[in-house]
Design a protein around this motif. Structure first.
Motif, PDB file in Angstrom:
ATOM      1  N   GLU A  98       9.202  -3.771  -2.829  1.00 28.71           N
ATOM      2  CA  GLU A  98       7.805  -3.867  -3.221  1.00 28.71           C
ATOM      3  C   GLU A  98       7.468  -5.299  -3.640  1.00 28.71           C
ATOM      4  O   GLU A  98       8.245  -5.969  -4.315  1.00 28.71           O
TER       5      GLU A  98
ATOM      6  N   SER B 159       5.690  -3.163   0.771  1.00 30.21           N
ATOM      7  CA  SER B 159       4.416  -2.686   0.243  1.00 30.21           C
ATOM      8  C   SER B 159       3.875  -3.712  -0.741  1.00 30.21           C
ATOM      9  O   SER B 159       4.627  -4.457  -1.371  1.00 30.21           O
TER      10      SER B 159
ATOM     11  N   GLU C 272       0.745  -0.178  -1.325  1.00 33.27           N
ATOM     12  CA  GLU C 272       0.296   0.070   0.044  1.00 33.27           C
ATOM     13  C   GLU C 272       1.148  -0.732   1.029  1.00 33.27           C
ATOM     14  O   GLU C 272       1.185  -1.957   0.964  1.00 33.27           O
ATOM     15  N   PRO C 273       1.857  -0.048   1.939  1.00 34.23           N
ATOM     16  CA  PRO C 273       2.643  -0.781   2.934  1.00 34.23           C
ATOM     17  C   PRO C 273       1.761  -1.708   3.777  1.00 34.23           C
ATOM     18  O   PRO C 273       0.628  -1.361   4.114  1.00 34.23           O
ATOM     19  N   CYS C 274       2.291  -2.878   4.092  1.00 33.02           N
ATOM     20  CA  CYS C 274       1.546  -3.785   4.972  1.00 33.02           C
ATOM     21  C   CYS C 274       1.178  -3.093   6.275  1.00 33.02           C
ATOM     22  O   CYS C 274       0.131  -3.378   6.873  1.00 33.02           O
TER      23      CYS C 274
ATOM     24  N   ASN D  53      -2.176  -1.387   5.895  1.00 34.24           N
ATOM     25  CA  ASN D  53      -3.206  -2.111   5.157  1.00 34.24           C
ATOM     26  C   ASN D  53      -4.264  -2.650   6.107  1.00 34.24           C
ATOM     27  O   ASN D  53      -4.147  -3.747   6.654  1.00 34.24           O
TER      28      ASN D  53
ATOM     29  N   GLN E 295       9.328   4.687   2.732  1.00 30.28           N
ATOM     30  CA  GLN E 295       8.254   4.430   1.774  1.00 30.28           C
ATOM     31  C   GLN E 295       7.555   5.708   1.328  1.00 30.28           C
ATOM     32  O   GLN E 295       6.880   5.711   0.299  1.00 30.28           O
TER      33      GLN E 295
END
Length: 733
Positions: free
Chosen positions: A201, A235, A239-241, A244, A276
């Motif tokens: 993270e 993330s 929020e995971p890339c 996003n 995740q």
């Protein structure tokens, strides 16, 4: 019968429109799938899954797979991606350059472009079309295993060097048959993960992203027209890339105008489910990756059936698929894959590793070396030497010398010393050759190892040092200690390397330390015990030759660090462009300002630092326009004089500070630099410019603005205050 999309006389849009109109849903989704070629099951599925891309194809595979793709219904060519990070290194005959971190210490944008041009030619000649490079991550935590892949710690410099690299890869809109797609990665903030843990993270805000981590990517896309971006693993604020949409769609595609495509990193889609935990199924993961803005999914074969089902069930509109496929196919058309550039050229492949390419590699090795300490030991004089003792594990370790992404997709597990052996000159080999030519003896005693604690040879090294005229100690790390999955909590020299340096230094014989390492290590003992120290990082195949030449004064070192060295891992982070805020115990007590109680606040070596065999004096800083109107660039000059006895190259650096602003800002930020050549005794006035937009900050409303007020300009030899001349300027409303 020839269809319009097969007609090279039509423009790309006309061909694209025709091809898309003929494609089935299955053929479209297949174009969005990239699979690894080292797994036979994925190779077997080329036709069944309408695969559009493979990665890590080597040898004859590109030709064989391209032949099969040509025989599918529409004959859509494959696009092959590979990690040509510092040269097309997965080919044994190709040119290997210093790693990105090492080469960045040259501060030479022209060199970046020329290295990339060689890499593009050799990659394309091998049937590949796309490199997963350059890496635009900001290296602010040296515990992270992938520091060697970066251009260092400064976002602005990263953007400058990356833009030149991208131009070298892509050429002028892919009009050259030697052009390849560049891929700026990892988008974004990947190097900021907590604790230096790879793929963990990232604790960063949107304002921090806009201020520090997005600007290099923006320059890559808007200035250098980078064709692709790769989504980061990690993330950000939960929020995971990969999901996003603000990062992928709003910023990259809408605000910056990215007209290329976005590829996930290795199995990012699958990781949404099994790592995740933001998707209950792989189908849900595929949905989130699609609507998030990714165009190509790397190594997640489950995406193929999932995406088809999502469209058929009405959960994903076909227009979303069409947009991604259009972006991917446009790249294939631009590269000429539908036409004359589809296949590997055996004639061009025979030109891998040309003499001209290796000369550029040697130039890069020379320019990337950084002299950190010199107590009147260097340069050495061959006619005053009878015996040179070489010690240390990295004096003759090809794997340590070349570093990550030099051997194959399995990296540390796949390495063997025969790979690139024919082109590599280690420090030991270079010194032995020089000894034969100049008439001095070279003895080698390894003395210690990077990976274990055996110390049987320490006494042998100490005894040999007593009869030597100088000791060259090559220490550092090796590939099993860096790269993906190889983060470190302890940055000290491992094994008994410190004890080795201590043993030879106790004899009184001068010791020259050479650091061959993937990152800044904590080396205060090495600095204390050695009479001279050179940082090489991973200097490439010709790094040993360059090091020997530096030691004997065949050229004057000019490299400067692009990343700071901590005294101790507990001092991390030590990047130069920090914020003020630590208070002193007593306001008047300067010795107690901004420091730990047991460690200095300043790094062991700072960003921009590097010595030469000559000396430079700075004077007469002049600001041409100390009052700036909106949009007006800052113009200034400084005089630099070579006050030593050797010709040399100096890297002049310019920083600024927004003294009073609506939000806190860094104490200094690099915004210009110049490489200048000065003969002994020569003086030059160096004219420099800082673009008005480069004075901007991101305010609390997330707006990029240049606020009116007072600023400070700092110009000199490094980011250290003692090396900088200062002047004030003002921005009016």
């Amino acid at each position: 019968m020839t269809h319009p999309y097969q007609n090279p006389k039509l423009n790309v849009k006309e061909r694209l429109d025709d091809l898309l109109s003929r494609m089935t849903l299955e053929e479209k989704v297949g174009q969005m799938l990239q699979l690894p070629a080292h797994d036979q099951i994925h190779v077997d599925n080329l036709e069944a899954m309408n695969v559009g891309s493979y990665l890590h194809c080597t040898g004859e595979q590109p030709q064989q797979l391209q032949d099969r793709a040509a025989n599918t219904r529409l004959g859509i060519p494959l696009i092959f991606g590979i990690d040509a990070i510092h040269g097309h290194c997965f080919e044994d005959d190709a040119t290997v350059f210093p790693t990105q971190l090492s080469a960045s210490c040259s501060w030479d944008k022209s060199l970046m472009e020329r290295m990339a041009q060689v890499t593009a030619f050799e990659t394309r000649a091998s049937g590949q079309h796309w490199t997963f490079s350059p890496v635009l991550c900001v290296a602010r935590d040296p515990r992270w295993g992938r520091v060697d892949e970066t251009y260092g710690e400064d976002p602005w410099l990263i953007g400058e060097l990356a833009a030149s690299t991208i131009v070298g890869y892509q050429g002028n809109d892919f009009t050259s048959q030697h052009s390849i797609l560049a891929c700026a990665k990892h988008y974004v903030g990947y190097g900021e993960t907590l604790g230096g843990r790879d793929s963990y993270e990232a604790d960063t805000s949107r304002r921090k992203l806009l201020s520090l981590f997005l600007p290099p990517f923006e320059k890559a896309v808007k200035q250098a027209k980078c064709a692709t971006l790769m989504t980061g693993y990690q993330s950000i604020d939960g929020e995971p890339c990969t999901t996003n949409s603000w990062l992928l769609k709003t910023v990259a595609k809408e605000q910056w105008g990215l007209d290329g495509f976005i590829v996930t990193d290795w199995n990012n889609v699958g990781s949404l489910h099994d790592k995740q935990g933001v998707a209950a199924t792989l189908k849900e993961a595929s949905y989130k990756a699609l609507v998030g803005g990714n165009d190509m999914m790397m190594t997640t074969p489950e995406f193929y059936p999932s995406a088809i089902e999502l469209v058929e069930e009405g959960l994903v509109d076909i227009s979303l698929i069409d947009d991604s496929v259009r972006r991917i196919l446009e790249a294939k058309f631009k590269l000429g894959l539908f036409d004359e550039n589809r296949y590997t050229s055996l004639e061009r492949k025979a030109l891998l590793g040309s003499d001209e390419s290796w000369e550029i590699s040697l130039e890069a090795s020379r320019k990337s070396l950084v002299l950190l300490k010199n107590e009147n030991v260097l340069p050495l004089s061959a006619n005053q030497l009878k015996k040179v003792l070489v010690v240390g594990p990295n004096a003759n370790d090809i794997i340590a010398q070349l570093g990550d992404w030099s051997f194959g997709s399995m990296q540390a597990e796949a390495t063997h010393e025969n790979y690139h052996r024919g082109h590599t000159i280690t420090p030991l080999a270079a010194l032995q050759q020089m000894g034969q030519e100049q008439g001095f003896e070279v003895e080698y005693i390894k003395g210690a190892d990077c990976l274990d604690n055996e110390f049987e040879e320490l006494e042998k090294a100490r005894d040999a040092a007593q009869s030597a005229d100088v000791v060259i100690a090559c220490v550092g790390d090796t590939l099993k200690q860096n790269g993906e999955f190889h983060d470190r909590a302890n940055l000290d020299l491992s094994g008994y390397q410190n004890e080795l340096i201590e043993a030879v230094s106790q004899t009184g014989t001068p010791v020259v330390g050479i650091l061959v390492a993937s990152k800044p290590l904590t080396i205060p003992k090495m600095i204390e015990q050695c009479n001279a120290v050179v940082s090489a990082f991973n200097p490439g195949c010709k790094g040993g030759q360059a090091l020997a030449e530096l030691l004997f004064g065949h050229f004057n070192p000019s490299g400067k660090l692009t990343i700071s060295f901590p005294h101790h891992v507990g001092q991390v982070p030590v990047y130069y462009n920090k914020y003020s805020g630590w208070h002193a115990q007593l306001e008047a007590d300067l010795d107690n300002q901004e420091r730990y109680i047991d460690m200095p606040e300043t790094p062991l070596f700072a960003f921009g630092e590097g010595l030469s065999y000559t000396q430079y004096a700075y004077s007469e800083l002049q600001v041409e326009n100390p009052t700036l109107s909106a949009g007006e660039d800052l113009k200034f000059s400084i005089r630099v004089t070579n006050v030593g006895e050797q010709d040399g190259v100096e890297i002049v650096q310019a920083y600024f500070n927004d003294l009073f602003s609506s939000v806190t800002t860094e104490i200094k930020s690099l915004r210009a630099f110049e490489r200048i050549t000065l003969k002994a005794g020569e003086s030059k006035v160096v004219n420099m410019t800082i673009a008005f937009d480069d004075l901007a900050l991101i305010n609390s409303a997330l707006e990029r603005v240049v606020e009116p007020g007072d600023f400070e300009l700092m110009v000199g030899a490094s980011s250290k205050d003692c090396d900088l001349h200062t002047a004030k300027f003002n921005v009016v409303a």
